[in-house]
Design a protein around this motif. Structure first.
Motif, PDB file in Angstrom:
ATOM      1  N   MET A  11      70.541  33.683 105.913  1.00 10.19           N
ATOM      2  CA  MET A  11      69.743  34.955 105.279  1.00 10.19           C
ATOM      3  C   MET A  11      69.534  34.448 104.156  1.00 10.19           C
ATOM      4  O   MET A  11      69.226  33.361 103.664  1.00 10.19           O
ATOM      5  N   VAL A  12      68.089  35.294 103.413  1.00  8.71           N
ATOM      6  CA  VAL A  12      67.750  35.067 102.747  1.00  8.71           C
ATOM      7  C   VAL A  12      68.267  35.030 101.047  1.00  8.71           C
ATOM      8  O   VAL A  12      69.504  35.899 101.389  1.00  8.71           O
ATOM      9  N   LEU A  13      67.955  34.530  99.842  1.00  7.86           N
ATOM     10  CA  LEU A  13      69.137  34.693  99.035  1.00  7.86           C
ATOM     11  C   LEU A  13      68.983  36.229  98.391  1.00  7.86           C
ATOM     12  O   LEU A  13      70.304  36.228  98.003  1.00  7.86           O
ATOM     13  N   ALA A  14      67.763  37.149  99.060  1.00  8.44           N
ATOM     14  CA  ALA A  14      68.383  38.438  97.989  1.00  8.44           C
ATOM     15  C   ALA A  14      69.688  39.100  98.423  1.00  8.44           C
ATOM     16  O   ALA A  14      69.624  40.024  98.347  1.00  8.44           O
ATOM     17  N   GLN A  15      69.982  38.411  99.907  1.00 14.62           N
ATOM     18  CA  GLN A  15      70.815  38.965 100.475  1.00 14.62           C
ATOM     19  C   GLN A  15      72.091  39.018 100.335  1.00 14.62           C
ATOM     20  O   GLN A  15      73.278  39.909 101.143  1.00 14.62           O
ATOM     21  N   THR A  16      71.895  37.738  99.380  1.00 14.49           N
ATOM     22  CA  THR A  16      73.757  37.412  99.079  1.00 14.49           C
ATOM     23  C   THR A  16      74.081  38.044  98.138  1.00 14.49           C
ATOM     24  O   THR A  16      73.674  39.335  97.284  1.00 14.49           O
ATOM     25  N   HIS A  17      75.557  38.230  97.244  1.00 16.29           N
ATOM     26  CA  HIS A  17      76.065  38.790  96.832  1.00 16.29           C
ATOM     27  C   HIS A  17      76.587  37.987  95.305  1.00 16.29           C
ATOM     28  O   HIS A  17      76.615  37.422  95.432  1.00 16.29           O
ATOM     29  N   ALA A  18      75.528  39.401  94.180  1.00 13.65           N
ATOM     30  CA  ALA A  18      75.322  38.391  92.987  1.00 13.65           C
ATOM     31  C   ALA A  18      76.270  38.858  91.877  1.00 13.65           C
ATOM     32  O   ALA A  18      77.229  40.080  92.159  1.00 13.65           O
ATOM     33  N   TYR A  19      77.377  37.923  91.815  1.00 16.63           N
ATOM     34  CA  TYR A  19      78.409  38.022  90.551  1.00 16.63           C
ATOM     35  C   TYR A  19      77.307  37.631  89.634  1.00 16.63           C
ATOM     36  O   TYR A  19      77.619  36.578  89.076  1.00 16.63           O
ATOM     37  N   LEU A  20      77.103  38.243  88.115  1.00 14.03           N
ATOM     38  CA  LEU A  20      76.702  37.792  87.299  1.00 14.03           C
ATOM     39  C   LEU A  20      77.924  37.889  86.037  1.00 14.03           C
ATOM     40  O   LEU A  20      77.621  37.688  84.579  1.00 14.03           O
ATOM     41  N   GLY A  21      79.056  38.480  85.915  1.00 15.75           N
ATOM     42  CA  GLY A  21      80.121  38.428  85.093  1.00 15.75           C
ATOM     43  C   GLY A  21      80.626  37.816  83.771  1.00 15.75           C
ATOM     44  O   GLY A  21      80.863  37.796  83.252  1.00 15.75           O
ATOM     45  N   GLY A  22      80.911  36.417  84.478  1.00 17.43           N
ATOM     46  CA  GLY A  22      81.379  35.603  84.320  1.00 17.43           C
ATOM     47  C   GLY A  22      80.448  34.350  83.677  1.00 17.43           C
ATOM     48  O   GLY A  22      79.610  34.874  83.084  1.00 17.43           O
ATOM     49  N   PRO A  23      81.381  32.960  83.384  1.00 13.97           N
ATOM     50  CA  PRO A  23      80.327  32.501  82.678  1.00 13.97           C
ATOM     51  C   PRO A  23      78.854  31.382  82.942  1.00 13.97           C
ATOM     52  O   PRO A  23      78.143  31.422  82.090  1.00 13.97           O
ATOM     53  N   GLY A  24      79.210  32.141  84.590  1.00  7.32           N
ATOM     54  CA  GLY A  24      77.340  31.605  85.281  1.00  7.32           C
ATOM     55  C   GLY A  24      76.974  32.495  86.189  1.00  7.32           C
ATOM     56  O   GLY A  24      77.597  33.928  86.321  1.00  7.32           O
ATOM     57  N   THR A  25      76.633  32.551  86.905  1.00  8.34           N
ATOM     58  CA  THR A  25      76.080  33.388  88.469  1.00  8.34           C
ATOM     59  C   THR A  25      76.663  32.212  89.273  1.00  8.34           C
ATOM     60  O   THR A  25      76.184  31.271  89.953  1.00  8.34           O
ATOM     61  N   VAL A  26      76.911  33.232  89.845  1.00  7.58           N
ATOM     62  CA  VAL A  26      77.488  33.495  91.321  1.00  7.58           C
ATOM     63  C   VAL A  26      77.374  34.003  92.871  1.00  7.58           C
ATOM     64  O   VAL A  26      77.121  35.175  92.612  1.00  7.58           O
ATOM     65  N   LEU A  27      76.416  33.514  93.091  1.00  8.80           N
ATOM     66  CA  LEU A  27      75.875  34.357  95.042  1.00  8.80           C
ATOM     67  C   LEU A  27      77.165  33.613  96.016  1.00  8.80           C
ATOM     68  O   LEU A  27      77.607  32.271  96.195  1.00  8.80           O
ATOM     69  N   ARG A  28      77.305  34.630  96.685  1.00 11.78           N
ATOM     70  CA  ARG A  28      78.676  35.181  97.570  1.00 11.78           C
ATOM     71  C   ARG A  28      78.384  35.640  98.651  1.00 11.78           C
ATOM     72  O   ARG A  28      76.836  36.147  99.301  1.00 11.78           O
ATOM     73  N   CYS A  29      77.865  34.489 100.263  1.00  8.88           N
ATOM     74  CA  CYS A  29      77.943  35.269 101.443  1.00  8.88           C
ATOM     75  C   CYS A  29      78.146  36.725 101.510  1.00  8.88           C
ATOM     76  O   CYS A  29      79.340  36.973 101.543  1.00  8.88           O
ATOM     77  N   PRO A  30      77.277  37.260 102.038  1.00 11.62           N
ATOM     78  CA  PRO A  30      77.763  38.828 102.505  1.00 11.62           C
ATOM     79  C   PRO A  30      78.303  38.872 103.799  1.00 11.62           C
ATOM     80  O   PRO A  30      78.820  39.747 103.720  1.00 11.62           O
ATOM     81  N   GLY A  31      78.823  37.587 104.924  1.00 11.40           N
ATOM     82  CA  GLY A  31      79.139  38.501 105.913  1.00 11.40           C
ATOM     83  C   GLY A  31      80.868  37.490 106.176  1.00 11.40           C
ATOM     84  O   GLY A  31      81.619  38.132 105.709  1.00 11.40           O
ATOM     85  N   CYS A  32      81.240  36.266 105.248  1.00 15.55           N
ATOM     86  CA  CYS A  32      82.012  36.220 105.283  1.00 15.55           C
ATOM     87  C   CYS A  32      83.212  36.161 103.076  1.00 15.55           C
ATOM     88  O   CYS A  32      83.947  35.412 103.115  1.00 15.55           O
TER      89      CYS A  32
END
Length: 90
Positions: free
Chosen positions: A39-60
């Motif tokens: 995937m391109v990074l724009a398609q990932t799931h971004a979680y921004l509410g914690g102490p940092g930024t987390v990108l997760r796979c949209p598939g798994c």
């Protein structure tokens, strides 16, 4: 009652990633180590509410990348990505 996802798309992490890499990373591509999805990074799931930024796979939903910033340092863990491929700036 509809459920609102607790994540944004990877574009939400564009500013943090650009501050680290010096270029727009939303069109950089990668492969998930967990499920081999590409995937391109724009398609990932971004979680921004914690102490940092987390990108997760949209598939798994595996963690692809973690980025944490303090006033004097940044930490990057991209262990969930088999690779990151980005265009070379002209």
């Amino acid at each position: 009652m509809s459920q609102t996802p607790h994540f944004l798309d990877g574009n939400a992490a564009a500013g943090e990633l650009e501050s680290l890499f010096g270029t727009d990373m939303t069109q950089a591509s990668g492969r998930c180590r967990g499920c081999s999805a590409e995937m391109v990074l724009a398609q990932t799931h971004a979680y921004l509410g914690g102490p940092g930024t987390v990108l997760r796979c949209p598939g798994c939903e595996g963690v692809l990348l973690r980025l944490v910033r303090s006033p004097s340092r940044m930490w990057l863990d991209a262990g969930g990505l088999a690779y990151i491929q980005m265009p070379v700036p002209a």
